[in-house]
Design an enzyme around this catalytic site. Structure first.
Site, PDB file in Angstrom:
ATOM      1  CB  ILE A 106     -40.424  -4.360  23.022  1.00  0.00           C
ATOM      2  CG1 ILE A 106     -39.145  -4.105  23.838  1.00  0.00           C
ATOM      3  CG2 ILE A 106     -41.574  -3.466  23.475  1.00  0.00           C
ATOM      4  CD1 ILE A 106     -38.555  -2.708  23.620  1.00  0.00           C
ATOM      5  CB  ILE A 137     -46.087  -4.220  26.111  1.00  0.00           C
ATOM      6  CG1 ILE A 137     -46.132  -2.787  25.548  1.00  0.00           C
ATOM      7  CG2 ILE A 137     -45.123  -4.319  27.288  1.00  0.00           C
ATOM      8  CD1 ILE A 137     -44.839  -2.279  24.950  1.00  0.00           C
ATOM      9  CE  LYS A 138     -42.623 -12.084  23.718  1.00  0.00           C
ATOM     10  NZ  LYS A 138     -41.547 -12.849  23.031  1.00  0.00           N
ATOM     11  CB  ILE A 139     -46.963  -8.922  30.200  1.00  0.00           C
ATOM     12  CG1 ILE A 139     -46.819  -7.414  29.963  1.00  0.00           C
ATOM     13  CG2 ILE A 139     -47.136  -9.213  31.687  1.00  0.00           C
ATOM     14  CD1 ILE A 139     -48.028  -6.597  30.390  1.00  0.00           C
TER      15      ILE A 139
END
Length: 360
Positions: A106, A137-139
């Site tokens: 996400i 977690i997409k960064i």
């Protein structure tokens, strides 16, 4: 089980689906892909969720339950629910692979891509909201994203680093990952629980460089930059994670940050529709595919020559492209800017769709 996709999986490539919607989960379609197509993970992005949430019927009941909340909060709750449910679906794979696969991603809000503090804060919020160990977690790998990646890893949260185009930036991503692991170890965290993938975008590189090669009258080099960039990236990955610095972390239980090939649907109809799958095979990588690309490989995909040990070949191709007059650093900067802008535009669509649905 599809034999072509199984062969790809057996060659060491983790097959992840680049798509998620509530309908995929509730219809049993995602479970079917896990069972029949060797799918062991899912990636999402603002564009994917904008498409999913445009079908308001699937989300109407939850929107009613949420009541009088802000549009931003509604989006967080809707997307987190889909990701949480997908995480539960992949939980057996996550457990049996000891965290290697069974992952669902996400993304932090793309408008925060150049704000380190806000990105770090939202990464922690999303991790808490989804509340599943197998979430990533997409960064984005922007300059502001790098310290946010480090801080998030330090906190013990697993990360999918996205929007990587250049090997130079990729090396900084790997450095941020290891710096985060070092700080996590110093804080007494269990490094074996922290995982990460680094999403290297492929087809977009060819799209932009092909356009420039055409203008420079060098069609013979078209369609080669994306895979060549991947070869060089894989060589950098092998070099960095064989280093003494990482070996010290590995001795404490640290995991490799695996390369993930993203944007693997071909955008040029003249190229084979399985190009960015067949030509990027290596043990330990992830290939996240749109369903159309996955179906194409299931139908007629073949395993190409493994990319292990071919970094020099990839670099030679990039050198030829640069010699032809394509300013690669400029291209990669442009692609990053466009990548962020596209996701910001998709986010705006998402906000509009949800705001409209909340008024019904």
């Amino acid at each position: 089980m599809n034999p072509r996709l199984k062969a790809l999986s057996d060659a060491g490539v983790s097959i992840w689906l680049d798509d998620l919607s509530r309908a995929r989960i509730t219809s049993g379609g995602l479970a079917e892909l896990i069972k029949d197509s060797s799918v062991v993970g899912v990636t999402t992005n603002p564009t994917i969720f904008a498409g999913a949430l445009s079908n308001g019927a699937d989300y109407a009941a939850q929107l009613t339950e949420l009541g009088d909340v802000s549009t931003a909060e509604a989006i967080k709750q809707l997307t987190a629910t889909d990701v949480r449910d997908a995480c539960d679906l992949f939980a057996p794979i996550y457990q049996s692979s000891e965290g290697y696969d069974g992952r669902v991603s996400i993304e932090v809000e793309p408008g925060l891509a150049h704000d380190t503090e806000a990105t770090t804060k939202q990464a922690a919020e999303l991790y808490k909201l989804v509340d599943r160990d197998n979430v990533l977690i997409k960064i984005p790998a922007t300059l502001a994203g790098l310290p946010a990646i480090e801080a998030t890893i330090t906190a013990g949260i697993s990360v999918n680093v996205t929007l990587i185009f250049s090997v130079e930036r990729y090396r900084k991503v790997m450095d941020a990952y290891m710096a985060g692991l070092e700080k996590a170890a110093a804080a007494g965290k269990d490094l074996s629980k922290i995982h990460s993938v680094a999403s290297f975008f492929i087809s977009r590189v060819d799209s932009e460089i092909d356009k420039r090669l055409g203008a420079l009258n060098h069609p013979e080099l078209a369609g080669k930059a994306g895979v060549a960039n991947g070869l060089v990236a894989f060589g950098a990955y092998q070099e960095v994670f064989a280093s003494e610095r990482f070996q010290k972390l590995a001795a404490k239980g640290a995991n490799l940050q695996r390369p993930l090939w993203a944007s693997t649907g071909t955008k040029n109809a003249a190229y084979p529709d399985t190009l960015y799958v067949s030509d990027l095979v290596a043990r330990g990588v992830v290939n996240t595919m749109p369903e159309k690309t996955m179906q194409a490989f299931a139908d007629h995909g073949e395993l190409g020559e493994p990319i292990d040990g071919r970094a020099a070949e990839g670099q030679a191709t990039l050198d030829k492209i640069a010699a032809a007059g394509v300013p690669l650093a400029e291209v990669f900067d442009q692609l990053e800017t466009e990548g962020v802008d596209k996701f910001v535009a998709s986010w705006a669509e998402l906000v509009e769709s949800v705001a409209s649905a909340m008024k019904r």
